[in-house]
Design a protein around this motif. Structure first.
Motif, PDB file in Angstrom:
ATOM      1  N   UNK A   1       3.247   5.930   7.197  1.00 48.93           N
ATOM      2  CA  UNK A   1       2.974   6.219   5.785  1.00 48.93           C
ATOM      3  C   UNK A   1       2.106   5.137   5.160  1.00 48.93           C
ATOM      4  N   UNK A   2       2.402   3.873   5.481  1.00 46.38           N
ATOM      5  CA  UNK A   2       1.618   2.772   4.934  1.00 46.38           C
ATOM      6  C   UNK A   2       0.199   2.802   5.508  1.00 46.38           C
ATOM      7  N   UNK A   3       0.083   3.072   6.808  1.00 48.04           N
ATOM      8  CA  UNK A   3      -1.246   3.199   7.416  1.00 48.04           C
ATOM      9  C   UNK A   3      -2.067   4.250   6.691  1.00 48.04           C
ATOM     10  N   UNK A   4      -1.460   5.402   6.415  1.00 47.40           N
ATOM     11  CA  UNK A   4      -2.169   6.491   5.748  1.00 47.40           C
ATOM     12  C   UNK A   4      -2.570   6.096   4.338  1.00 47.40           C
ATOM     13  N   UNK A   5      -1.693   5.380   3.630  1.00 50.03           N
ATOM     14  CA  UNK A   5      -1.989   4.972   2.262  1.00 50.03           C
ATOM     15  C   UNK A   5      -3.155   3.998   2.199  1.00 50.03           C
ATOM     16  N   UNK A   6      -3.363   3.252   3.289  1.00 49.99           N
ATOM     17  CA  UNK A   6      -4.412   2.230   3.336  1.00 49.99           C
ATOM     18  C   UNK A   6      -5.702   2.724   3.993  1.00 49.99           C
ATOM     19  N   UNK A   7      -5.779   3.994   4.312  1.00 53.37           N
ATOM     20  CA  UNK A   7      -6.888   4.488   5.126  1.00 53.37           C
ATOM     21  C   UNK A   7      -8.247   4.244   4.475  1.00 53.37           C
ATOM     22  N   UNK A   8      -8.312   4.227   3.148  1.00 55.91           N
ATOM     23  CA  UNK A   8      -9.599   4.035   2.474  1.00 55.91           C
ATOM     24  C   UNK A   8      -9.855   2.571   2.099  1.00 55.91           C
ATOM     25  N   UNK A   9      -8.942   1.678   2.449  1.00 60.01           N
ATOM     26  CA  UNK A   9      -9.071   0.258   2.106  1.00 60.01           C
ATOM     27  C   UNK A   9      -9.767  -0.470   3.250  1.00 60.01           C
ATOM     28  N   UNK A  10     -10.822  -1.230   2.980  1.00 59.77           N
ATOM     29  CA  UNK A  10     -11.513  -1.958   4.057  1.00 59.77           C
ATOM     30  C   UNK A  10     -10.538  -2.833   4.851  1.00 59.77           C
ATOM     31  N   UNK A  11     -10.687  -2.826   6.174  1.00 56.79           N
ATOM     32  CA  UNK A  11      -9.741  -3.538   7.033  1.00 56.79           C
ATOM     33  C   UNK A  11      -9.753  -5.044   6.810  1.00 56.79           C
ATOM     34  N   UNK A  12     -10.856  -5.563   6.287  1.00 56.69           N
ATOM     35  CA  UNK A  12     -10.919  -7.012   6.075  1.00 56.69           C
ATOM     36  C   UNK A  12     -10.232  -7.440   4.781  1.00 56.69           C
ATOM     37  N   UNK A  13      -9.807  -6.489   3.967  1.00 57.85           N
ATOM     38  CA  UNK A  13      -9.193  -6.858   2.692  1.00 57.85           C
ATOM     39  C   UNK A  13      -7.763  -7.357   2.913  1.00 57.85           C
ATOM     40  N   UNK A  14      -7.429  -8.543   2.427  1.00 48.65           N
ATOM     41  CA  UNK A  14      -6.069  -9.061   2.603  1.00 48.65           C
ATOM     42  C   UNK A  14      -5.070  -8.328   1.723  1.00 48.65           C
ATOM     43  N   UNK A  15      -3.832  -8.322   2.182  1.00 51.71           N
ATOM     44  CA  UNK A  15      -2.759  -7.644   1.464  1.00 51.71           C
ATOM     45  C   UNK A  15      -1.679  -8.626   1.052  1.00 51.71           C
ATOM     46  N   UNK A  16      -1.071  -8.345  -0.073  1.00 53.31           N
ATOM     47  CA  UNK A  16       0.193  -8.979  -0.458  1.00 53.31           C
ATOM     48  C   UNK A  16       1.236  -7.874  -0.410  1.00 53.31           C
ATOM     49  N   UNK A  17       2.173  -7.985   0.516  1.00 55.20           N
ATOM     50  CA  UNK A  17       3.203  -6.972   0.666  1.00 55.20           C
ATOM     51  C   UNK A  17       4.441  -7.383  -0.122  1.00 55.20           C
ATOM     52  N   UNK A  18       4.873  -6.512  -1.021  1.00 58.60           N
ATOM     53  CA  UNK A  18       6.015  -6.800  -1.900  1.00 58.60           C
ATOM     54  C   UNK A  18       7.093  -5.774  -1.609  1.00 58.60           C
ATOM     55  N   UNK A  19       8.248  -6.230  -1.144  1.00 60.02           N
ATOM     56  CA  UNK A  19       9.312  -5.308  -0.784  1.00 60.02           C
ATOM     57  C   UNK A  19      10.545  -5.491  -1.629  1.00 60.02           C
ATOM     58  N   UNK A  20      11.114  -4.377  -2.079  1.00 58.90           N
ATOM     59  CA  UNK A  20      12.347  -4.400  -2.862  1.00 58.90           C
ATOM     60  C   UNK A  20      13.504  -3.897  -2.004  1.00 58.90           C
ATOM     61  N   UNK A  21      14.637  -4.569  -2.111  1.00 57.81           N
ATOM     62  CA  UNK A  21      15.875  -4.125  -1.492  1.00 57.81           C
ATOM     63  C   UNK A  21      15.694  -3.933   0.021  1.00 57.81           C
TER      64      UNK A  21
END
Length: 229
Positions: A54-74
């Motif tokens: 699901x996360x891969x699909x959500x990021x499909x249009x985001x350039x691969x070189x763009x860094x991410x900040x992953x924020x997780x709840x619970x």
């Protein structure tokens, strides 16, 4: 390149839990994404693999070189390393919000109270919240109903799933935001790793009660992490 903030909801609830914080961050000029974690229930592949897809699909249009900040709840906290590995983007930080920390080789069941273990062993599902159970934590009736509409009660096998060990994830910068005392051991673990941390004494779903304060605190943590890097 500016990081993309990816707000990950617990698989026990839904994306509404992050929606108000996302709007607040966007209003302050941040780019934010809230993936929707879905799965087909008790059929293979493992839940975590379905959530990673699901996360891969959500990021499909985001350039691969763009860094991410992953924020997780619970319960999303323990998922962050496998989601980051699946995303294949550079990570600038992990932020845990009243969340489990990754525990490779352990199940969620092992870290749950005995009462919940017995409930699940009896064939019941969790969470089994009703409206009255959350009135104190989430006073706004409309927000409470929207959140409850997305709750996904899970059977025993969901909590018995073991997540794979993602080597090196803990070398990335991290931060922790605590709401409730039940997650204090994870806060102390994060502090032991010298991660920046904050406390907002509140209910577990404080993101829906005071999203502006939660968004501002996340920004503070990110600034502190950037200063340390």
């Amino acid at each position: 390149m500016e990081s993309l903030i990816v707000l990950i909801h617990s698989p026990l609830v839904g994306p509404f839990t992050w929606s108000l914080v996302a709007k607040s961050l966007q209003a302050d000029g941040f780019d934010v994404l809230v993936p929707v974690l879905t799965d087909s229930g008790e059929t293979p592949p493992p839940y975590w693999q379905q959530h990673a897809a699901c996360v891969q699909q959500a990021l499909v249009s985001i350039p691969h070189e763009r860094p991410l900040v992953l924020v997780g709840h619970s319960g999303a906290g323990s998922l962050l390393p496998v989601l980051a590995q699946a995303a294949r983007h550079p990570d600038t930080a992990y932020l845990f919000v009243d969340a489990d920390l990754p525990h490779p080789g352990k199940t969620q069941l092992e870290e749950m109270p005995e009462e919940l273990r017995r409930l699940l062993a009896s064939g019941e599902r969790f969470p089994n919240w009703k409206d009255e159970d959350l009135r104190e934590v989430l006073p706004d009736g409309r927000a409470r109903q929207r959140m409850l509409a997305e709750v996904q009660p899970r059977p025993l096998n969901f909590f018995e799933e073991v997540l794979p060990d993602v080597s090196g994830w803990s070398d990335a910068p991290g931060g922790y935001l605590l709401f409730t005392q039940g997650y204090r051991p994870y806060l102390e673990q994060a502090q032991g790793a010298e991660w920046p941390s904050r406390m907002l004494p509140a209910g577990h779903f404080h993101m829906l009660v005071d999203p502006v304060a939660v968004a501002a605190t996340l920004v503070e943590l990110l600034k502190q992490i950037n200063e340390q890097c």
